[in-house]
Design an enzyme around this catalytic site. Structure first.
Site, PDB file in Angstrom:
ATOM      1  N   GLU A  46       1.017  -1.388   0.507  1.00  0.00           N
ATOM      2  CA  GLU A  46      -0.023   0.093  -0.117  1.00  0.00           C
ATOM      3  C   GLU A  46       0.803   1.503  -0.021  1.00  0.00           C
ATOM      4  O   GLU A  46       1.290   1.984   0.920  1.00  0.00           O
ATOM      5  CB  GLU A  46      -0.862  -0.292   0.979  1.00  0.00           C
ATOM      6  CG  GLU A  46      -1.833   1.058   1.298  1.00  0.00           C
ATOM      7  CD  GLU A  46      -2.717   1.160   2.281  1.00  0.00           C
ATOM      8  OE1 GLU A  46      -2.726   0.578   3.552  1.00  0.00           O
ATOM      9  OE2 GLU A  46      -4.029   2.046   2.222  1.00  0.00           O
ATOM     10  N   LYS A  54      -2.708  -2.375  -3.065  1.00  0.00           N
ATOM     11  CA  LYS A  54      -3.107  -1.054  -2.468  1.00  0.00           C
ATOM     12  C   LYS A  54      -3.397  -0.171  -2.689  1.00  0.00           C
ATOM     13  O   LYS A  54      -1.744   0.501  -2.733  1.00  0.00           O
ATOM     14  CB  LYS A  54      -3.670  -1.321  -1.132  1.00  0.00           C
ATOM     15  CG  LYS A  54      -5.112  -0.376  -0.482  1.00  0.00           C
ATOM     16  CD  LYS A  54      -5.624  -1.310   1.052  1.00  0.00           C
ATOM     17  CE  LYS A  54      -6.254  -0.111   1.189  1.00  0.00           C
ATOM     18  NZ  LYS A  54      -6.858  -0.789   2.284  1.00  0.00           N
TER      19      LYS A  54
HETATM   20  P1  13P Z   1      -9.243   4.294   4.339  1.00  0.00           P
HETATM   21  O1  13P Z   1     -10.125   4.324   3.359  1.00  0.00           O
HETATM   22  O2  13P Z   1      -9.898   4.854   5.420  1.00  0.00           O
HETATM   23  O3  13P Z   1      -8.199   5.706   3.005  1.00  0.00           O
HETATM   24  O4  13P Z   1      -7.973   3.589   4.523  1.00  0.00           O
HETATM   25  C1  13P Z   1      -7.191   2.892   4.733  1.00  0.00           C
HETATM   26  C2  13P Z   1      -6.743   1.282   4.605  1.00  0.00           C
HETATM   27  O5  13P Z   1      -5.560   0.675   5.120  1.00  0.00           O
HETATM   28  C3  13P Z   1      -7.162   1.618   6.462  1.00  0.00           C
HETATM   29  O6  13P Z   1      -5.780   0.934   7.778  1.00  0.00           O
END
Ligand code: 13P
Length: 366
Positions: free
Chosen positions: A179, A221
């Site tokens: 991510e 992600k």
């Molecule tokens: P959000 O969709 O609020 O950005 O959160 C993504 C996420 O991985 C939170 O841990």
């Protein structure tokens, strides 16, 4: 160490389901308490447990989510009836994911930029989570945006950490979700967000290749390409979709296991319709779907307010968000409407014109 590609592909395929998405319920205690504080809900372990129970026991979530990402505290918690959350999810056929990074620290002393903590003892922690039936993991890096940020160093070091993490996770037999979040904070334009997202993804996939990460057993992600939260203009859904699709097609290799989106602070309706428009520009070489936290949970948290008497209402709003997003990931929403699918509305329009034609013919004949 060897990687079991077959096993990783099987998990990825189950996770990136054509009609479902992934719920991120892995906010750290600090982040969760911050959200609770906005509603004057005390940030206690018991309140976090009650809130996560509310979400996870909501009937039929398994129709819309293939996996849930949990936090270290949550994977060990249970319902009031004494069932571990992880057992509950397993019983519902939902895959268990776990956030394995340990948050952010300054890139250098006094730096505004960050790097992600937790690589040193990662392997031993993964072993524990595997014993708890986790099949996938998440590691988040965050990139600030301005005219000069992120720096080369921030991109380089964070992508290197993401790739090292992904390799170790695959060696342990779990699917890594990487991510690289391009932050929404600031007044940057959507064009600036696009440049930054491209740079980050390019570096990330170079690092993944260097560390011989198996892309078929990996999930990206990513942020959608949107303007900063303080930008003068909020980009249209069409523009967000166009830029996001271009960046992804250019930078994400076709054999990657799947692409999921974080919501990053977008309001739930904006994120929902952005997702729908991105899906409408497909097909892509990989599946794209949601892995939101705030854009799925916000209406439920608004309704709950920490009160048991509000649980039913909160769950209603939560399942509605899941259902809408599951439709959006299939490009089945219409602007401003919610449920009506493109196909359905096309059918209704067709029927209307047939009826008009029939009336005209009838008038002529008579
Ligand atoms: P959000 O969709 O609020 O950005 O959160 C993504 C996420 O991985 C939170 O841990």
């Amino acid at each position: 160490m060897q990687i079991d590609k077959h096993k990783l592909t099987t998990i990825t395929t189950q996770l990136i389901h054509r009609h479902k998405g992934i719920l991120a319920a892995d906010e750290s205690n600090t982040s969760c308490n911050k959200r609770f504080a906005e509603y004057n809900i005390p940030g206690t372990e018991e309140n976090r447990r009650r809130y996560r129970e509310l979400l996870l026991v909501t009937p039929h979530i398994e129709k819309y989510v293939s996996g849930v990402i949990l936090y270290d505290e949550t994977i060990r918690q249970m319902t009031l009836d004494g069932e571990l959350f992880r057992d509950l999810l397993k019983r519902k056929g939902v895959l268990i994911g776990i956030k394995v990074d340990l948050g952010l620290e300054p890139l250098e002393p006094n730096s505004l930029e960050t790097k992600t903590k937790g690589i040193e003892d990662l392997r031993s922690r993964l072993f524990d989570y595997k014993q708890m039936n986790a099949t996938f993991t998440k590691w988040r890096a965050a990139f600030s945006v301005s005219d000069t940020l992120p720096s080369e160093k921030a991109i380089e070091e964070n992508c290197e950490l993401l790739a090292r993490y992904a390799r170790v996770v695959q060696e342990t037999g779990m699917v890594p979700m990487v991510e690289p979040e391009v932050l929404l904070d600031g007044n940057h334009t959507i064009e600036r967000a696009k440049i930054v997202t491209e740079k980050v993804l390019e570096k990330l996939f170079q690092a993944l290749e260097k560390h011989e990460v198996y892309l078929g057993g990996l999930i990206l992600k990513t942020s959608m390409v949107v303007a900063g939260s303080e930008a003068e203009v909020e980009a249209s859904h069409e523009l967000v979709a166009k830029h996001t699709a271009e960046v992804l097609k250019k930078n994400v290799p076709p054999h990657t296991g799947g692409v999921v989106f974080l919501s990053g602070g977008q309001n739930p309706q904006y994120a929902l319709h952005n997702l729908n428009e991105i899906a409408a520009l497909g097909p892509y070489p990989w599946q794209v779907t949601f892995s939101f936290s705030r854009a799925l949970q916000a209406p439920a948290l608004d309704a709950w307010l920490g009160e048991d008497s509000n649980v039913g209402k909160a769950q209603e709003l939560f399942i509605e968000r899941l259902e809408l997003n599951a439709l959006a990931r299939q490009a089945k929403l219409e602007h401003g409407k919610g449920y009506i699918s493109r196909h359905h509305s096309a059918g209704v329009r067709g029927l209307f014109w047939v009826l008009v034609l029939f009336i005209i013919i009838l008038l002529i004949v008579l």
